[in-house]
Write a protein that holds these residues in place. Structure first.
Motif, PDB file in Angstrom:
ATOM      1  N   GLN A   1      -2.725  -3.361   4.400  1.00  0.00           N
ATOM      2  CA  GLN A   1      -3.123  -2.376   3.392  1.00  0.00           C
ATOM      3  C   GLN A   1      -4.182  -1.419   3.941  1.00  0.00           C
ATOM      4  OE1 GLN A   1      -4.243  -4.489  -0.214  1.00  0.00           O
ATOM      5  NE2 GLN A   1      -2.420  -5.769  -0.076  1.00  0.00           N
ATOM      6  N   LYS A   2      -5.187  -1.980   4.621  1.00  0.00           N
ATOM      7  CA  LYS A   2      -6.248  -1.148   5.205  1.00  0.00           C
ATOM      8  C   LYS A   2      -5.678  -0.213   6.264  1.00  0.00           C
ATOM      9  CE  LYS A   2      -9.923  -4.495   4.493  1.00  0.00           C
ATOM     10  NZ  LYS A   2     -10.715  -5.557   5.137  1.00  0.00           N
TER      11      LYS A   2
ATOM     12  N   GLN B   1      -4.170  -7.806   3.646  1.00  0.00           N
ATOM     13  CA  GLN B   1      -5.227  -6.810   3.505  1.00  0.00           C
ATOM     14  C   GLN B   1      -5.329  -5.941   4.757  1.00  0.00           C
ATOM     15  OE1 GLN B   1      -8.762  -9.054   2.535  1.00  0.00           O
ATOM     16  NE2 GLN B   1      -7.930  -9.723   0.570  1.00  0.00           N
TER      17      GLN B   1
ATOM     18  N   ILE C   1      -2.743   1.183   6.311  1.00  0.00           N
ATOM     19  CA  ILE C   1      -2.106   2.327   5.630  1.00  0.00           C
ATOM     20  C   ILE C   1      -3.156   3.283   5.080  1.00  0.00           C
ATOM     21  CG2 ILE C   1      -0.664   2.996   3.655  1.00  0.00           C
ATOM     22  CD1 ILE C   1       0.829   1.985   6.216  1.00  0.00           C
ATOM     23  N   GLU C   2      -4.256   2.741   4.547  1.00  0.00           N
ATOM     24  CA  GLU C   2      -5.349   3.613   4.078  1.00  0.00           C
ATOM     25  C   GLU C   2      -5.865   4.477   5.222  1.00  0.00           C
ATOM     26  OE1 GLU C   2      -8.352   1.075   2.391  1.00  0.00           O
ATOM     27  OE2 GLU C   2      -6.979   0.284   0.858  1.00  0.00           O
ATOM     28  N   ARG C   3      -6.061   3.881   6.378  1.00  0.00           N
ATOM     29  CA  ARG C   3      -6.569   4.614   7.547  1.00  0.00           C
ATOM     30  C   ARG C   3      -5.523   5.583   8.085  1.00  0.00           C
ATOM     31  NH1 ARG C   3     -10.707   0.852   9.249  1.00  0.00           N
ATOM     32  NH2 ARG C   3     -11.851   0.606   7.308  1.00  0.00           N
TER      33      ARG C   3
ATOM     34  N   ALA D   1       0.820  -1.213   0.000  1.00  0.00           N
ATOM     35  CA  ALA D   1       0.000   0.000   0.000  1.00  0.00           C
ATOM     36  C   ALA D   1       0.855   1.264   0.000  1.00  0.00           C
ATOM     37  CB  ALA D   1      -0.932   0.000   1.209  1.00  0.00           C
TER      38      ALA D   1
ATOM     39  N   ASN E   1      -3.311   7.152   6.376  1.00  0.00           N
ATOM     40  CA  ASN E   1      -3.185   8.288   5.460  1.00  0.00           C
ATOM     41  C   ASN E   1      -4.447   9.113   5.334  1.00  0.00           C
ATOM     42  OD1 ASN E   1      -0.488   7.738   4.852  1.00  0.00           O
ATOM     43  ND2 ASN E   1      -1.050   6.259   3.272  1.00  0.00           N
ATOM     44  N   SER E   2      -5.542   8.700   5.966  1.00  0.00           N
ATOM     45  CA  SER E   2      -6.790   9.451   5.835  1.00  0.00           C
ATOM     46  C   SER E   2      -6.979  10.437   6.984  1.00  0.00           C
ATOM     47  CB  SER E   2      -7.975   8.514   5.764  1.00  0.00           C
ATOM     48  OG  SER E   2      -8.113   7.789   6.955  1.00  0.00           O
TER      49      SER E   2
ATOM     50  N   GLY F   1       3.323   1.966   2.166  1.00  0.00           N
ATOM     51  CA  GLY F   1       3.748   2.370   3.503  1.00  0.00           C
ATOM     52  C   GLY F   1       5.185   2.012   3.805  1.00  0.00           C
TER      53      GLY F   1
END
Length: 147
Positions: free
Chosen positions: A139-140, A136, A142-144, A28, A146-147, A30
Motif C-alpha cells: 500500500q505504501k 502495508q 503505491i502511495e509513493r 491501494a 502516485n506521489s 494499484g
C-alpha cells in the motif's frame, strides 16, 4: 501506473510475502503483475512505472541461484524515472541478515531507480502480523508511486 513484482522463493516464505505485498498494492488501487523470477525477462522492467523485487537470502549472504541471471542481465538497464522497493524472507542464523534485499536495493539505485521504501525483511515464514506488514508495504509503495 503499472507495477511489476518479481520474486524468488524456495520454501514458499518469499512467495507468501509477495502475495501479501501484491494484495496491498491492489487494496491501494494499484495495478500489479506478479512473476516468479524464472518466468520474468529483465526487459519487462522497462514496461512498468513501479518495480517490486522479492528474494530470500541464500548461503552466507548471496542472492538465490534462480535470481543470478536476472541480476546479471539488469546491468544493461537504465531505470531512471522508475520507483522501486525490495522485500525478502531472511534467516538470522546467517552472518548476513537479509543480504539479498540489500544487494537488490543497491542494484536498483545503481541503475537509476528511486528506491522509495526501506527494504522489508521478515524472519523465515511470515506470520499473520508480518503478512499485514507486507500488505502495508504494498500500500505504501503505491502511495509513493502516485506521489
Amino acid at each position: 501506473m503499472k507495477t511489476i513484482l518479481i520474486y524468488a522463493s524456495m520454501t514458499g516464505n518469499t512467495e507468501e510475502m509477495a502475495e501479501a505485498v501484491a494484495a496491498g498494492v491492489r487494496e491501494a488501487g494499484g495495478d500489479v503483475t506478479v512473476k516468479e523470477v524464472l518466468d520474468a525477462n529483465v526487459h519487462d522492467l522497462n514496461d512498468y512505472d513501479g518495480i517490486l523485487l522479492g528474494a530470500y537470502t541464500w548461503g552466507d549472504g548471496e542472492l538465490p541461484d534462480e535470481f543470478l541471471d536476472f541480476y546479471d542481465d539488469m546491468a544493461d538497464l537504465n531505470l531512471e524515472g522508475k520507483k522501486a522497493a525490495v522485500f525478502g524472507s531472511c534467516d538470522s542464523s546467517y552472518a548476513e541478515y537479509g543480504a539479498a534485499v540489500d544487494i537488490l536495493t543497491n542494484k536498483l539505485k545503481e541503475l537509476g531507480a528511486e528506491v522509495v521504501l526501506e527494504g522489508l525483511k521478515v524472519e523465515l515464514t511470515p506470520k499473520a502480523a508480518e503478512k499485514e506488514l507486507c500488505s502495508q508495504f504494498g500500500q505504501k509503495f503505491i502511495e509513493r508511486l502516485n506521489s
